[in-house]
Design a protein around this motif. Structure first.
Motif, PDB file in Angstrom:
ATOM      1  N   ASP A 117       2.270   2.787 -17.362  1.00  0.00           N
ATOM      2  CA  ASP A 117       2.162   4.196 -16.974  1.00  0.00           C
ATOM      3  C   ASP A 117       3.424   4.939 -17.417  1.00  0.00           C
ATOM      4  N   CYS A 118       3.253   5.856 -18.376  1.00  0.00           N
ATOM      5  CA  CYS A 118       4.437   6.565 -18.884  1.00  0.00           C
ATOM      6  C   CYS A 118       4.762   7.804 -18.049  1.00  0.00           C
ATOM      7  N   THR A 119       4.197   7.887 -16.825  1.00  0.00           N
ATOM      8  CA  THR A 119       4.564   8.992 -15.924  1.00  0.00           C
ATOM      9  C   THR A 119       5.434   8.499 -14.760  1.00  0.00           C
ATOM     10  N   LEU A 120       6.132   7.406 -14.971  1.00  0.00           N
ATOM     11  CA  LEU A 120       6.939   6.842 -13.874  1.00  0.00           C
ATOM     12  C   LEU A 120       8.353   7.408 -13.824  1.00  0.00           C
ATOM     13  N   GLY A 121       8.607   8.511 -14.545  1.00  0.00           N
ATOM     14  CA  GLY A 121       9.975   9.050 -14.640  1.00  0.00           C
ATOM     15  C   GLY A 121      10.656   9.221 -13.289  1.00  0.00           C
ATOM     16  N   THR A 122       9.944   9.809 -12.315  1.00  0.00           N
ATOM     17  CA  THR A 122      10.569  10.087 -11.009  1.00  0.00           C
ATOM     18  C   THR A 122      10.927   8.769 -10.301  1.00  0.00           C
ATOM     19  N   ASP A 154       4.516  11.248  -7.143  1.00  0.00           N
ATOM     20  CA  ASP A 154       4.848  11.963  -8.374  1.00  0.00           C
ATOM     21  C   ASP A 154       4.674  11.047  -9.587  1.00  0.00           C
ATOM     22  N   ALA A 155       3.572  10.356  -9.665  1.00  0.00           N
ATOM     23  CA  ALA A 155       3.276   9.496 -10.815  1.00  0.00           C
ATOM     24  C   ALA A 155       1.774   9.454 -10.989  1.00  0.00           C
ATOM     25  N   GLY A 156       1.335   9.099 -12.175  1.00  0.00           N
ATOM     26  CA  GLY A 156      -0.114   8.976 -12.391  1.00  0.00           C
ATOM     27  C   GLY A 156      -0.502   9.499 -13.759  1.00  0.00           C
ATOM     28  N   ILE A 167       0.197  20.498 -23.341  1.00  0.00           N
ATOM     29  CA  ILE A 167       0.152  19.412 -22.348  1.00  0.00           C
ATOM     30  C   ILE A 167       0.511  20.009 -21.002  1.00  0.00           C
ATOM     31  N   TYR A 168      -0.131  19.493 -19.960  1.00  0.00           N
ATOM     32  CA  TYR A 168       0.169  19.956 -18.609  1.00  0.00           C
ATOM     33  C   TYR A 168       0.517  18.750 -17.737  1.00  0.00           C
ATOM     34  N   LEU A 169       1.716  18.796 -17.151  1.00  0.00           N
ATOM     35  CA  LEU A 169       2.094  17.790 -16.149  1.00  0.00           C
ATOM     36  C   LEU A 169       2.165  18.512 -14.816  1.00  0.00           C
ATOM     37  N   PRO A 170       1.505  17.990 -13.782  1.00  0.00           N
ATOM     38  CA  PRO A 170       1.679  18.627 -12.476  1.00  0.00           C
ATOM     39  C   PRO A 170       3.153  18.582 -12.071  1.00  0.00           C
ATOM     40  N   SER A 171       3.568  19.523 -11.284  1.00  0.00           N
ATOM     41  CA  SER A 171       4.949  19.585 -10.823  1.00  0.00           C
ATOM     42  C   SER A 171       5.340  18.243 -10.166  1.00  0.00           C
ATOM     43  N   GLY A 172       6.501  17.735 -10.494  1.00  0.00           N
ATOM     44  CA  GLY A 172       6.965  16.452  -9.936  1.00  0.00           C
ATOM     45  C   GLY A 172       6.759  15.290 -10.889  1.00  0.00           C
ATOM     46  N   ILE A 173       5.762  15.379 -11.775  1.00  0.00           N
ATOM     47  CA  ILE A 173       5.508  14.280 -12.721  1.00  0.00           C
ATOM     48  C   ILE A 173       6.524  14.367 -13.869  1.00  0.00           C
TER      49      ILE A 173
END
Ligand code: AMP
Ligand code: MG
Length: 343
Positions: A117-122, A154-156, A167-173
């Motif tokens: 999962d490349c949305t694990l930044g937080t 804040d991941a997913g 591209i759209y990332l929800p706030s926090g992602i």
């Protein structure tokens, strides 16, 4: 507080190449093995390129620096990833190149049931991995369960929306391409070499390696796999002909210890904690750098059984080393890998 240990081992794969500017004879004229070692994308880069063009290794270094600064690094303000992260909560433009990479990565996420999962930044920032190399001096306190639960909200990968060139990332992602960037770099390097007068090359960017073309003497490429249970030794050798991408993921590559517990850098998105799938390391070989890198991370999280199924579904070859020293591999890998301990 107990003395904390930090270990940061870069370079999961050792290249069996050496020497500087080696002259190879027996071809039309001379082909020179240009070699260079340096640091780019936060890791060691080793190059051996069979060419007469002495400027090429420098150009490859430049390419890697640009890739990091202009596109992939979340740390560098102004890079595309940093810009997209900054815009979380709003739509943001995306280049076609990065879009294609992200689409491939999102497919790995889906096919691995979210193990990659490349949305694990937080979550990764919460674990403060960038400070692990200093943790020995400063002390490391792992995040609390509550903090982890909150960061996982804040991941997913399924929350990302790509439409046309936005591209759209929800706030926090926050995007973090740490698990695929070095493989993507290998793809870019091979594409660059394809437009040059190069007969063969082997280049490593941290734990990802690309072999390209052939050696002037026609012998195969030989790439060593580190023993994840004893990282100063080799587990074996991969013998490869032509263009291949090899990536290794292992808990030994980057970790920190606190109060006798070792925390490594590959997180299980299902728990938010370092993956605990019974593996010490995974090596993947396939025809794409992006896939080899993403799959090695995904397989490390999934464990042997699901990891083998995922690798096979991509037609990739995989080698798994469990924490108790067992080896499992795809049938194609059995032909490419020879164990150092074999007579
Ligand atoms: P690798 O060494 O290629 O397996 O990548 C590990 C790096 O990817 C870590 O340092 C994190 O930046 C990031 N990461 C950790 N866990 C995951 C995961 N499950 N999916 C995607 N990226 C991850
Ligand atoms: Mg990876």
């Amino acid at each position: 507080m107990k003395r904390l240990k930090k270990k940061f081992l870069i370079g999961a794969l050792l290249l069996l190449t050496s020497g500087f500017l080696v002259c190879i004879e027996g071809c039309a004229g001379e082909v020179l093995a240009q070699t260079a070692s340096g640091v780019a994308m936060g890791t060691y880069v080793n190059q051996t390129i069979y060419t007469r063009d002495e400027a090429l290794t420098g150009e490859v270094e430049e390419l890697l620096l640009h890739l990091e600064e202009d596109m992939l690094s979340w740390r560098i303000a102004g890079s595309e990833i940093a810009r997209i992260n900054e815009a979380a909560g709003e739509e943001c433009s995306i280049s076609d190149e990065l879009k294609q990479d992200l689409i491939s990565l999102l497919e790995v996420s889906e096919r691995s049931n979210g193990a990659f999962d490349c949305t694990l930044g937080t979550l990764i920032r919460l674990w403060n991995m960038d400070a692990w190399s200093r943790a020995e001096e400063e002390g490391f306190i792992p995040p609390t369960k509550e903090e982890i639960t909150e960061a996982l909200i804040d991941a997913g990968y399924d929350k990302i929306k790509i439409t046309g060139d936005t591209i759209y990332l929800p706030s926090g992602i926050q995007l973090d391409l740490g698990a695929a960037g070095k493989g993507i770099a290998c793809d870019r390097v091979a594409a660059f070499l394809a437009g040059k007068q190069v007969s063969g090359a082997v280049i490593s960017v941290g734990g990802s390696v690309v072999t390209y073309g052939a050696k002037p003497d026609g012998s195969p490429w030989r790439v060593a796999v580190v023993d994840p249970l004893n990282p100063s030794s080799r587990l074996g050798i991969l013998t490869l002909s032509g263009e291949w991408y090899i990536s290794t993921s292992g808990g030994y590559e980057r970790f920190v210890e606190a109060d006798g517990i070792r925390y490594h850098h590959i997180l299980d998105p299902a728990t938010g904690y370092p993956a605990d799938s019974g593996l010490a390391g995974v090596t993947i070989i396939c025809h794409s750098g992006l896939l080899s890198d993403a799959l090695s991370t995904a397989c490390f999280v999934l464990g042997v059984e699901d990891g083998l199924a995922l690798a096979e579904s991509y037609g990739a070859q995989a080698l798994f080393v469990t924490t108790d020293g067992q080896l499992y591999m795809t049938s194609g890998m059995e032909e490419l890998f020879s164990s150092t301990s074999k007579p």
